[in-house]
Design a protein around this motif. Sequence first.
Motif, PDB file in Angstrom:
ATOM      1  N   PRO A 163       0.795  -1.228   0.000  1.00  0.00           N
ATOM      2  CA  PRO A 163       0.000   0.000   0.000  1.00  0.00           C
ATOM      3  C   PRO A 163       0.823   1.272   0.000  1.00  0.00           C
ATOM      4  CG  PRO A 163       0.008  -0.998   2.185  1.00  0.00           C
ATOM      5  CD  PRO A 163       0.676  -1.964   1.267  1.00  0.00           C
ATOM      6  N   ARG A 164       2.078   1.209   0.445  1.00  0.00           N
ATOM      7  CA  ARG A 164       2.858   2.437   0.535  1.00  0.00           C
ATOM      8  C   ARG A 164       4.237   2.266  -0.096  1.00  0.00           C
ATOM      9  NH1 ARG A 164       1.110   6.514   2.643  1.00  0.00           N
ATOM     10  NH2 ARG A 164       3.169   7.457   2.743  1.00  0.00           N
ATOM     11  N   VAL A 165       4.783   3.397  -0.534  1.00  0.00           N
ATOM     12  CA  VAL A 165       6.164   3.426  -1.005  1.00  0.00           C
ATOM     13  C   VAL A 165       7.058   3.725   0.188  1.00  0.00           C
ATOM     14  CG1 VAL A 165       7.817   4.642  -2.469  1.00  0.00           C
ATOM     15  CG2 VAL A 165       5.513   4.234  -3.292  1.00  0.00           C
ATOM     16  N   THR A 166       8.137   2.985   0.315  1.00  0.00           N
ATOM     17  CA  THR A 166       9.119   3.288   1.353  1.00  0.00           C
ATOM     18  C   THR A 166      10.464   3.541   0.683  1.00  0.00           C
ATOM     19  OG1 THR A 166       9.579   0.916   1.640  1.00  0.00           O
ATOM     20  CG2 THR A 166       7.971   1.906   3.121  1.00  0.00           C
ATOM     21  N   GLU A 167      11.009   4.722   0.903  1.00  0.00           N
ATOM     22  CA  GLU A 167      12.312   5.091   0.338  1.00  0.00           C
ATOM     23  C   GLU A 167      12.363   4.885  -1.172  1.00  0.00           C
ATOM     24  OE1 GLU A 167      15.242   2.881   2.497  1.00  0.00           O
ATOM     25  OE2 GLU A 167      14.961   4.018   4.327  1.00  0.00           O
ATOM     26  N   GLY A 168      11.301   5.277  -1.855  1.00  0.00           N
ATOM     27  CA  GLY A 168      11.289   5.174  -3.309  1.00  0.00           C
ATOM     28  C   GLY A 168      11.198   3.759  -3.840  1.00  0.00           C
ATOM     29  N   VAL A 169      10.616   2.837  -3.041  1.00  0.00           N
ATOM     30  CA  VAL A 169      10.539   1.426  -3.418  1.00  0.00           C
ATOM     31  C   VAL A 169       9.090   1.030  -3.666  1.00  0.00           C
ATOM     32  CG1 VAL A 169      11.004  -0.948  -2.685  1.00  0.00           C
ATOM     33  CG2 VAL A 169      12.579   0.894  -2.043  1.00  0.00           C
ATOM     34  N   LEU A 170       8.843   0.324  -4.770  1.00  0.00           N
ATOM     35  CA  LEU A 170       7.532  -0.249  -5.039  1.00  0.00           C
ATOM     36  C   LEU A 170       7.681  -1.746  -5.244  1.00  0.00           C
ATOM     37  CD1 LEU A 170       7.699   2.666  -6.821  1.00  0.00           C
ATOM     38  CD2 LEU A 170       5.304   2.089  -7.129  1.00  0.00           C
ATOM     39  N   LEU A 171       6.741  -2.509  -4.694  1.00  0.00           N
ATOM     40  CA  LEU A 171       6.669  -3.945  -4.929  1.00  0.00           C
ATOM     41  C   LEU A 171       5.456  -4.193  -5.809  1.00  0.00           C
ATOM     42  CD1 LEU A 171       8.080  -6.636  -4.209  1.00  0.00           C
ATOM     43  CD2 LEU A 171       6.343  -6.943  -2.431  1.00  0.00           C
ATOM     44  N   LEU A 172       5.694  -4.802  -6.976  1.00  0.00           N
ATOM     45  CA  LEU A 172       4.674  -4.911  -8.010  1.00  0.00           C
ATOM     46  C   LEU A 172       4.462  -6.346  -8.457  1.00  0.00           C
ATOM     47  CD1 LEU A 172       6.013  -1.991 -10.241  1.00  0.00           C
ATOM     48  CD2 LEU A 172       4.146  -1.854  -8.576  1.00  0.00           C
ATOM     49  N   GLU A 173       3.288  -6.580  -8.986  1.00  0.00           N
ATOM     50  CA  GLU A 173       2.964  -7.832  -9.666  1.00  0.00           C
ATOM     51  C   GLU A 173       3.997  -8.101 -10.760  1.00  0.00           C
ATOM     52  OE1 GLU A 173      -0.774  -9.083 -12.609  1.00  0.00           O
ATOM     53  OE2 GLU A 173      -0.537  -7.011 -11.905  1.00  0.00           O
ATOM     54  N   ARG A 174       4.382  -9.351 -10.925  1.00  0.00           N
ATOM     55  CA  ARG A 174       5.316  -9.727 -11.988  1.00  0.00           C
ATOM     56  C   ARG A 174       4.547  -9.938 -13.287  1.00  0.00           C
ATOM     57  NH1 ARG A 174       9.862 -13.476 -12.552  1.00  0.00           N
ATOM     58  NH2 ARG A 174      10.378 -13.028 -10.363  1.00  0.00           N
ATOM     59  N   LEU A 175       4.911  -9.200 -14.306  1.00  0.00           N
ATOM     60  CA  LEU A 175       4.411  -9.430 -15.657  1.00  0.00           C
ATOM     61  C   LEU A 175       5.504 -10.166 -16.435  1.00  0.00           C
ATOM     62  CD1 LEU A 175       2.719  -5.951 -16.287  1.00  0.00           C
ATOM     63  CD2 LEU A 175       1.749  -8.007 -15.259  1.00  0.00           C
ATOM     64  N   HIS A 176       5.396 -10.203 -17.746  1.00  0.00           N
ATOM     65  CA  HIS A 176       6.440 -10.807 -18.575  1.00  0.00           C
ATOM     66  C   HIS A 176       7.350  -9.671 -19.045  1.00  0.00           C
ATOM     67  CE1 HIS A 176       4.590 -14.790 -18.658  1.00  0.00           C
ATOM     68  NE2 HIS A 176       3.427 -14.173 -18.810  1.00  0.00           N
TER      69      HIS A 176
END
Length: 299
Positions: free
Chosen positions: A98-111
């Motif tokens: 839900p949140r960005v920490t230190e400019g980090v995003l965790l995202l769904e893996r696509l191809h």
Amino acid sequence: MAFEPPQRLVRALGETAPDGDDWLEKLPEAAGRAVALRELTVERVQVPGGRSSLVVLVRRADGTPAVLKLAPPRFRPESERAALAHWGGMGAVQLLEPRVTEGVLLLERLHPDLSVRSLPEAKALLEAAGTLRRLWVEPPTGHVFETVAERTGRQAQAMRATADAFGDVAVLVDAALGAREELVAAPPEERLLHGTFRQSKVLAGERMPWLAVGPDPVVGECAFDLARLVRDRVEDLIASPSGAATTRRRVKRLAESLDVDQERLRGWTLFRAVESGVRALRVGRVQDAELLLEFAGWL
């Protein structure tokens, strides 16, 4: 694991911060901290990757594949997070935190190696346009996204400065700035836009065939977003003897298929092509500048 930034990212960051910053220097430590905090297993750094972030293919503690993305503050990762959260996976990659920490995003893996650009041109444009349409939603109440008028206003100032330094582009810059003045005077709608949409920003997915990634979100009219798609594969257009006619047909076809005013699309296509061209000129990418400015001359 050593988190070595791809050279494409290093070069791009050098263009956007010519005086340098310490983000790249701190990147290995930041990436290692982000991985450890989330208990991720690293597979590899995506190469060649993007021009504004480090993309790392990872697996979560339960084995689910994911993507860890780290971006410097000037590329507005918090704004990207807010847009992805608002879209909720409809037409765009799913945000897994839900949140960005230190400019980090965790995202769904696509191809990561399969984009719409791999399709034949006509099919690629069709799929890309269909994906873009799903993103054009009402912005959230009280949003803090940059507007098209604000973003292009900043760009216009830089364009004027470049025109003063490179007099041979002055005519195109004047035409582009004139088009912008007319367009921002009476925008027909206010939608949340991807902001930097093109074929390579649409990747194959599992839950939907194609999903958008890497937004630099902005709020404004749909024609602004579509304008960047018009010039996709610009190198092929320039190499074709019918490039100018093909470009005009593309403007007409995209405008009709997405219910966008054709003249407004042409105007924003002109502005965005000239803006990209003079920016390339300013940082010494002369060949890119020549392609973009020749394309703009057709409009």
